[in-house]
Write an enzyme that holds these catalytic residues in place. Structure first.
Site, PDB file in Angstrom:
ATOM      1  N   GLN A  53     -13.199  -2.334   9.131  1.00 51.17           N
ATOM      2  CA  GLN A  53     -12.147  -1.313   9.172  1.00 51.17           C
ATOM      3  C   GLN A  53     -10.894  -1.847   8.492  1.00 51.17           C
ATOM      4  O   GLN A  53      -9.927  -1.133   8.311  1.00 51.17           O
ATOM      5  CB  GLN A  53     -11.817  -0.977  10.628  1.00 51.17           C
ATOM      6  CG  GLN A  53     -12.988  -0.368  11.370  1.00 51.17           C
ATOM      7  CD  GLN A  53     -12.695  -0.270  12.861  1.00 51.17           C
ATOM      8  OE1 GLN A  53     -12.004   0.624  13.306  1.00 51.17           O
ATOM      9  NE2 GLN A  53     -13.222  -1.195  13.630  1.00 51.17           N
ATOM     10  N   ASN A  54     -10.935  -3.130   8.146  1.00 54.79           N
ATOM     11  CA  ASN A  54      -9.729  -3.768   7.622  1.00 54.79           C
ATOM     12  C   ASN A  54      -9.458  -3.400   6.168  1.00 54.79           C
ATOM     13  O   ASN A  54     -10.372  -3.228   5.373  1.00 54.79           O
ATOM     14  CB  ASN A  54      -9.828  -5.282   7.773  1.00 54.79           C
ATOM     15  CG  ASN A  54      -9.828  -5.692   9.229  1.00 54.79           C
ATOM     16  OD1 ASN A  54      -9.531  -4.865  10.088  1.00 54.79           O
ATOM     17  ND2 ASN A  54     -10.153  -6.932   9.508  1.00 54.79           N
ATOM     18  N   HIS A  97     -11.913   1.880   5.554  1.00 54.99           N
ATOM     19  CA  HIS A  97     -10.626   2.571   5.516  1.00 54.99           C
ATOM     20  C   HIS A  97      -9.832   2.281   4.250  1.00 54.99           C
ATOM     21  O   HIS A  97      -8.629   2.495   4.216  1.00 54.99           O
ATOM     22  CB  HIS A  97      -9.799   2.204   6.757  1.00 54.99           C
ATOM     23  CG  HIS A  97     -10.433   2.689   8.028  1.00 54.99           C
ATOM     24  ND1 HIS A  97     -10.222   2.100   9.250  1.00 54.99           N
ATOM     25  CD2 HIS A  97     -11.293   3.717   8.254  1.00 54.99           C
ATOM     26  CE1 HIS A  97     -10.928   2.751  10.181  1.00 54.99           C
ATOM     27  NE2 HIS A  97     -11.591   3.726   9.593  1.00 54.99           N
ATOM     28  N   CYS A 133      -7.312  12.542 -10.001  1.00 60.99           N
ATOM     29  CA  CYS A 133      -8.703  12.322 -10.449  1.00 60.99           C
ATOM     30  C   CYS A 133      -9.419  11.237  -9.645  1.00 60.99           C
ATOM     31  O   CYS A 133     -10.570  10.932  -9.916  1.00 60.99           O
ATOM     32  CB  CYS A 133      -8.732  11.997 -11.944  1.00 60.99           C
ATOM     33  SG  CYS A 133      -8.148  10.326 -12.348  1.00 60.99           S
ATOM     34  N   CYS A 188      -1.253   7.567 -13.203  1.00 64.07           N
ATOM     35  CA  CYS A 188      -2.658   7.266 -13.499  1.00 64.07           C
ATOM     36  C   CYS A 188      -2.835   7.105 -15.012  1.00 64.07           C
ATOM     37  O   CYS A 188      -2.379   7.941 -15.789  1.00 64.07           O
ATOM     38  CB  CYS A 188      -3.528   8.412 -12.992  1.00 64.07           C
ATOM     39  SG  CYS A 188      -5.268   8.222 -13.439  1.00 64.07           S
ATOM     40  N   CYS A 211      -5.305  10.156 -16.223  1.00 71.25           N
ATOM     41  CA  CYS A 211      -4.939  11.582 -16.286  1.00 71.25           C
ATOM     42  C   CYS A 211      -3.447  11.832 -16.091  1.00 71.25           C
ATOM     43  O   CYS A 211      -3.012  12.977 -16.112  1.00 71.25           O
ATOM     44  CB  CYS A 211      -5.730  12.364 -15.237  1.00 71.25           C
ATOM     45  SG  CYS A 211      -5.096  12.131 -13.565  1.00 71.25           S
ATOM     46  N   GLY A 262     -13.556  -7.988  16.849  1.00 72.78           N
ATOM     47  CA  GLY A 262     -12.124  -7.741  16.662  1.00 72.78           C
ATOM     48  C   GLY A 262     -11.716  -6.295  16.489  1.00 72.78           C
ATOM     49  O   GLY A 262     -10.837  -6.004  15.687  1.00 72.78           O
TER      50      GLY A 262
HETATM   51  P1  NAD Z   1      -6.851  -2.871  17.042  1.00 68.92           P
HETATM   52  O1  NAD Z   1      -5.512  -3.451  16.735  1.00 68.92           O
HETATM   53  O2  NAD Z   1      -6.922  -1.541  17.658  1.00 68.92           O
HETATM   54  O3  NAD Z   1      -7.640  -3.886  18.001  1.00 68.92           O
HETATM   55  C1  NAD Z   1      -7.705  -5.240  17.726  1.00 68.92           C
HETATM   56  C2  NAD Z   1      -8.829  -5.848  18.548  1.00 68.92           C
HETATM   57  O4  NAD Z   1      -9.016  -7.177  18.104  1.00 68.92           O
HETATM   58  C3  NAD Z   1      -8.550  -5.902  20.033  1.00 68.92           C
HETATM   59  O5  NAD Z   1      -9.693  -5.417  20.726  1.00 68.92           O
HETATM   60  C4  NAD Z   1      -8.375  -7.403  20.329  1.00 68.92           C
HETATM   61  O6  NAD Z   1      -8.919  -7.803  21.593  1.00 68.92           O
HETATM   62  C5  NAD Z   1      -9.142  -8.028  19.214  1.00 68.92           C
HETATM   63  N1  NAD Z   1      -8.616  -9.336  18.781  1.00 68.92           N
HETATM   64  C6  NAD Z   1      -7.327  -9.700  18.566  1.00 68.92           C
HETATM   65  N2  NAD Z   1      -7.259 -10.964  18.129  1.00 68.92           N
HETATM   66  C7  NAD Z   1      -8.534 -11.404  18.039  1.00 68.92           C
HETATM   67  C8  NAD Z   1      -9.122 -12.627  17.656  1.00 68.92           C
HETATM   68  N3  NAD Z   1      -8.393 -13.679  17.243  1.00 68.92           N
HETATM   69  N4  NAD Z   1     -10.467 -12.740  17.694  1.00 68.92           N
HETATM   70  C9  NAD Z   1     -11.240 -11.692  18.127  1.00 68.92           C
HETATM   71  N5  NAD Z   1     -10.731 -10.514  18.507  1.00 68.92           N
HETATM   72  C10 NAD Z   1      -9.397 -10.370  18.463  1.00 68.92           C
HETATM   73  O7  NAD Z   1      -7.675  -2.966  15.676  1.00 68.92           O
HETATM   74  P2  NAD Z   1      -8.828  -2.022  15.111  1.00 68.92           P
HETATM   75  O8  NAD Z   1      -9.765  -1.624  16.171  1.00 68.92           O
HETATM   76  O9  NAD Z   1      -9.340  -2.672  13.880  1.00 68.92           O
HETATM   77  O10 NAD Z   1      -7.959  -0.765  14.709  1.00 68.92           O
HETATM   78  C11 NAD Z   1      -8.413   0.025  13.823  1.00 68.92           C
HETATM   79  C12 NAD Z   1      -7.460   0.159  12.609  1.00 68.92           C
HETATM   80  O11 NAD Z   1      -6.621  -0.941  12.324  1.00 68.92           O
HETATM   81  C13 NAD Z   1      -8.317   0.258  11.447  1.00 68.92           C
HETATM   82  O12 NAD Z   1      -8.144   1.545  10.959  1.00 68.92           O
HETATM   83  C14 NAD Z   1      -7.832  -0.753  10.412  1.00 68.92           C
HETATM   84  O13 NAD Z   1      -7.836  -0.145   9.150  1.00 68.92           O
HETATM   85  C15 NAD Z   1      -6.490  -1.077  10.875  1.00 68.92           C
HETATM   86  N6  NAD Z   1      -5.885  -2.405  10.624  1.00 68.92           N
HETATM   87  C16 NAD Z   1      -6.324  -3.266   9.677  1.00 68.92           C
HETATM   88  C17 NAD Z   1      -5.711  -4.503   9.514  1.00 68.92           C
HETATM   89  C18 NAD Z   1      -6.219  -5.450   8.472  1.00 68.92           C
HETATM   90  O14 NAD Z   1      -6.666  -5.003   7.412  1.00 68.92           O
HETATM   91  N7  NAD Z   1      -6.222  -6.767   8.743  1.00 68.92           N
HETATM   92  C19 NAD Z   1      -4.624  -4.864  10.307  1.00 68.92           C
HETATM   93  C20 NAD Z   1      -4.178  -3.942  11.264  1.00 68.92           C
HETATM   94  C21 NAD Z   1      -4.821  -2.721  11.416  1.00 68.92           C
END
Ligand code: NAD
Length: 238
Positions: A94-95, A112, A123, A141, A144, A179
């Site tokens: 999701q990151n 995401h 486009c 862009c 386009c 995570g």
């Molecule tokens: P969240 O913030 O809702 O939850 C984070 C989870 O990670 C918690 O359950 C926590 O217990 C756990 N956690 C924290 N530190 C940890 C560690 N060191 N080791 C293991 N687990 C750990 O995050 P989510 O569920 O990913 O939220 C979803 C949204 O957050 C997504 O849409 C994503 O795009 C976005 N997001 C991405 C980033 C990134 O790209 N690094 C950063 C922040 C949010």
């Protein structure tokens, strides 16, 4: 992006927590990004229309902040597993950071979107701008002339890459969740229907029923990853 998802046996689904030890803020925990920003102002469908400058500034800040971050042991171990097992493992995250990519992990599905990428609003052409500010890197862009936006899926927008997640979880035999609070993508049903399941978070989440998982590891991802890697190797027979 060309993605290869070929009926994987193991799906690794990660969230912000896996990058926390690389110094990248999570969203929902104390001091997370949502403590300091309002979702509806910078991460909602339409926010580019009603709050364009602040939205672009927010993602510029996150993108520039990535430059000096480094993948941690958990990203690296997963990259290694992917090298060994290829299509038997699907890595979906999701990151929006580039930690897996920088750890050398191939075929990562970013559900995401990606901070490093901009997308044409007209486009859909994508451009990798590295760690630059959007308006410095590109104004319009190149194909386009349309206006560019962060290549991020905002709340309320469709997430085309979910198709890969849906496909992968239907055929896989093992799901590893690392995570994520499970508040954006629910993981309970996955654990319910997939034969083998591992959950790794720092602490319980009210959106996850951890009793549904075969193994639960409440510890830092960098501490849990060796045990997870051994379980995956055992499962895949190496
Ligand atoms: P969240 O913030 O809702 O939850 C984070 C989870 O990670 C918690 O359950 C926590 O217990 C756990 N956690 C924290 N530190 C940890 C560690 N060191 N080791 C293991 N687990 C750990 O995050 P989510 O569920 O990913 O939220 C979803 C949204 O957050 C997504 O849409 C994503 O795009 C976005 N997001 C991405 C980033 C990134 O790209 N690094 C950063 C922040 C949010």
């Amino acid at each position: 992006m060309k993605v290869i998802i070929n009926e994987p046996k193991v799906v690794i689904l990660s969230g912000a927590g896996i990058s926390a030890e690389s110094g990248i803020s999570t969203f929902r925990e104390e001091n997370g990004l949502w403590d300091n920003h309002k979702i509806e102002e910078i991460c909602m469908a339409g926010c580019l229309d009603y709050n364009r400058d602040a939205t672009i500034d927010f993602y510029d800040g996150l993108r520039m902040g990535l430059k000096d971050k480094k993948p941690n042991r958990a990203h690296k171990r997963i990259a290694e597993l992917k090298r060994i097992f290829g299509d038997d493992i699907a890595v979906l995250t999701q990151n929006i950071d580039d930690m897996f990519e920088r750890a050398g992990c191939r075929d990562v599905v970013q559900l995401h979107g990606s901070l490093r990428s901009l997308r044409c609003e007209n486009c859909q052409e994508k451009v990798d701008i590295g760690y630059e500010k959007q308006d410095v890197a590109i104004k319009q862009c190149r194909k386009c002339g349309g206006s560019m936006r962060p290549d991020i899926v905002f709340f309320g927008e469709s997430a085309p890459m979910y198709e890969y997640l849906n496909e992968a979880v239907q055929t896989c035999e093992m799901i590893v969740v690392i995570g994520t609070s499970g508040k954006v993508i629910g993981v309970n049903t996955m654990a319910m229907f997939i034969e083998n399941s591992i959950l790794n978070n720092l602490a319980p989440s009210d959106a996850i029923d951890d009793k549904l998982f075969k193994k639960v590891l409440y510890k830092k991802a960098t501490r849990a990853i060796d045990e997870i890697a051994e379980d995956i190797k055992k499962y895949l027979g190496k």
